[in-house]
Design a protein around this motif. Structure first.
Motif, PDB file in Angstrom:
ATOM      1  N   HIS A 216       0.855  -1.192   0.000  1.00 32.83           N
ATOM      2  CA  HIS A 216       0.000   0.000   0.000  1.00 32.83           C
ATOM      3  C   HIS A 216       0.889   1.240   0.000  1.00 32.83           C
ATOM      4  O   HIS A 216       1.927   1.279   0.678  1.00 32.83           O
ATOM      5  N   THR A 217       0.502   2.233  -0.782  1.00 30.68           N
ATOM      6  CA  THR A 217       1.278   3.466  -0.920  1.00 30.68           C
ATOM      7  C   THR A 217       0.618   4.636  -0.201  1.00 30.68           C
ATOM      8  O   THR A 217       1.124   5.762  -0.262  1.00 30.68           O
ATOM      9  N   GLU A 218      -0.495   4.368   0.453  1.00 28.33           N
ATOM     10  CA  GLU A 218      -1.191   5.381   1.243  1.00 28.33           C
ATOM     11  C   GLU A 218      -1.921   4.681   2.373  1.00 28.33           C
ATOM     12  O   GLU A 218      -2.129   3.468   2.348  1.00 28.33           O
ATOM     13  N   PHE A 219      -2.283   5.448   3.397  1.00 31.96           N
ATOM     14  CA  PHE A 219      -3.084   4.900   4.482  1.00 31.96           C
ATOM     15  C   PHE A 219      -4.543   4.846   4.054  1.00 31.96           C
ATOM     16  O   PHE A 219      -5.007   5.666   3.260  1.00 31.96           O
ATOM     17  N   GLY A 220      -5.267   3.870   4.602  1.00 34.03           N
ATOM     18  CA  GLY A 220      -6.679   3.782   4.268  1.00 34.03           C
ATOM     19  C   GLY A 220      -7.261   2.437   4.632  1.00 34.03           C
ATOM     20  O   GLY A 220      -6.636   1.635   5.331  1.00 34.03           O
ATOM     21  N   ASP A 221      -8.475   2.177   4.141  1.00 29.99           N
ATOM     22  CA  ASP A 221      -9.112   0.893   4.414  1.00 29.99           C
ATOM     23  C   ASP A 221      -8.435  -0.202   3.585  1.00 29.99           C
ATOM     24  O   ASP A 221      -7.463   0.053   2.871  1.00 29.99           O
ATOM     25  N   ALA A 222      -8.957  -1.403   3.666  1.00 30.62           N
ATOM     26  CA  ALA A 222      -8.281  -2.531   3.032  1.00 30.62           C
ATOM     27  C   ALA A 222      -8.158  -2.397   1.526  1.00 30.62           C
ATOM     28  O   ALA A 222      -7.314  -3.055   0.901  1.00 30.62           O
TER      29      ALA A 222
ATOM     30  N   THR B 146      -4.117   1.602   8.269  1.00 27.42           N
ATOM     31  CA  THR B 146      -4.989   2.782   8.257  1.00 27.42           C
ATOM     32  C   THR B 146      -4.267   4.054   8.675  1.00 27.42           C
ATOM     33  O   THR B 146      -4.778   5.160   8.470  1.00 27.42           O
ATOM     34  N   GLY B 147      -3.092   3.906   9.283  1.00 28.54           N
ATOM     35  CA  GLY B 147      -2.359   5.056   9.793  1.00 28.54           C
ATOM     36  C   GLY B 147      -2.678   5.378  11.234  1.00 28.54           C
ATOM     37  O   GLY B 147      -2.101   6.294  11.811  1.00 28.54           O
ATOM     38  N   ALA B 148      -3.589   4.607  11.857  1.00 23.14           N
ATOM     39  CA  ALA B 148      -4.008   4.896  13.235  1.00 23.14           C
ATOM     40  C   ALA B 148      -2.856   4.812  14.220  1.00 23.14           C
ATOM     41  O   ALA B 148      -2.816   5.555  15.210  1.00 23.14           O
ATOM     42  N   THR B 149      -1.908   3.901  13.977  1.00 19.87           N
ATOM     43  CA  THR B 149      -0.773   3.745  14.891  1.00 19.87           C
ATOM     44  C   THR B 149       0.552   4.060  14.207  1.00 19.87           C
ATOM     45  O   THR B 149       1.617   3.765  14.748  1.00 19.87           O
ATOM     46  N   ALA B 150       0.508   4.661  13.036  1.00 18.08           N
ATOM     47  CA  ALA B 150       1.733   4.964  12.292  1.00 18.08           C
ATOM     48  C   ALA B 150       2.510   6.089  12.951  1.00 18.08           C
ATOM     49  O   ALA B 150       1.932   7.032  13.496  1.00 18.08           O
TER      50      ALA B 150
END
Length: 349
Positions: A10-16, A52-56
């Motif tokens: 994945h190249t961006e955060f997001g849903d599956a 998702t980026g929640a813990t990134a």
């Protein structure tokens, strides 16, 4: 000749839906690293939260990130300076993508530091190996942080210890039950309903309590008249009152998650002081390397001795997806699939 590496990126955060299958070049291991041909990848809540980026803690790198911390496979190449591992060794992986976003296990070949590849005991399949990592090592850490705890679990190491496992049907909860029983502890598990109760019993819990019961604390106290020595906690805020009601003086609450049902964790200082309660927060990424090594050794001993099993009969239903179905596998974990979600990366190994 350059070999191709099928990878989920994945190249961006997001849903599956941000997950895509790409073909990348197989890279060589550097000093202190090994390359592993991945047979099975394991999916954990931490994996979708990072996606998702929640813990990134940083942006997705320009080349994209490969998800999943856990997996199992065969050492394909060994870098300079590596000791104790050789080409052809069967291994299970832990923290494969930690601070290495391109090294996740949702790909055919991954390069990781040698200490993150652990020999897989003879007779233990790759699917079981991919179930370890985050759940088993988190459980081991949670069971070895109380006053007087052993650094490494072994048969008899927790003899006389009363362990309450919250969420006994979850992956960490299941591993905590199995490891605690293997180490000689008495175990009570809490669950939400009868189906999950059956899973916790299959894992080996001596008694299972519905945390929704008005007399849940009395039921735990009936099993542990002197109180719980250790609580392995998945919902710290929601279970705060129950924990204080059943903890023995000097007991430890090992918190590895807070599922959000109870909001932020608020501590009643006076009641905790009276109990001399100890709170130990557990996040695998920042556990000391020595403790991770002890955990890996104990997990292997439990595997080899039959003290840690996987499958429905051990309370861990397995849900298997193919590599192109990685997005669906992530969605299943994110939606609360009970058991363990696996991705069959390379069925030919």
């Amino acid at each position: 000749m350059t070999r191709a590496n099928r990878a989920i990126v994945h190249t961006e955060f997001g849903d599956a839906s941000v997950l895509r299958e790409l073909t990348r070049e197989v890279t060589d291991p550097g000093p202190g690293e090994v390359r592993v041909r991945v047979a099975v990848s394991g999916v954990n809540p931490t994996d979708w939260k990072q996606r998702t980026g929640a813990t990134a803690t940083s942006d997705v790198p320009a080349g994209g990130a490969v998800p999943n911390q856990d997996g199992a496979g065969v050492v394909d190449a060994v870098g300079p300076g590596v000791r104790g591992l050789a080409e052809g060794d069967r291994v299970w992986l832990m923290l494969a993508a930690y601070q290495r976003p391109g090294s996740g296990t949702a790909q055919q070949y991954t390069v990781v530091p040698a200490e993150r590849a652990v020999p897989l005991p003879d007779g233990v399949g790759f699917a079981a190996g991919a179930c370890l990592g985050v759940p088993a090592l988190t459980a081991h850490r949670a069971l070895t942080v109380h006053d007087g705890a052993p650094a490494r679990l072994a048969p008899g190491a927790l003899a006389g210890v009363n362990v309450l496992v919250a969420g006994g049907a979850g992956a960490v909860g299941n591993a905590a039950i199995q490891l605690a029983v293997w180490a000689g502890a008495s175990v009570v598990a809490t669950v939400s309903g009868p189906e999950k109760a059956a899973l916790a019993r299959a894992a080996g819990a001596g008694r299972v309590v519905r945390y929704t019961d008005p007399d849940a604390a009395e039921q735990v106290r009936d099993a542990f008249p002197g109180g719980a020595d250790v609580v392995v906690e998945v919902a710290a805020a929601h279970n705060a009152e129950l924990n204080l009601a059943v903890l023995r003086p000097g007991g430890t609450i090992a918190v590895y998650a807070n599922d959000g049902r109870g909001g932020p964790l608020a501590l009643d200082v006076r009641r905790n002081m009276v109990l001399n309660a100890r709170y130990q927060f557990v996040l695998l990424y920042t556990v000391r390397p020595e403790a991770l090594a002890d955990g890996a050794a104990a997990v292997n001993d439990a595997l080899a001795g039959g003290g840690l099993r996987f499958g429905a009969d051990a309370g861990v239903p397995l849900h298997v997806y193919s590599l192109p179905e990685t997005a669906a596998a992530h969605a299943a974990v994110e939606s609360g699939a009970v058991g363990k979600v696996l991705i069959e990366v390379d069925p030919d190994i």
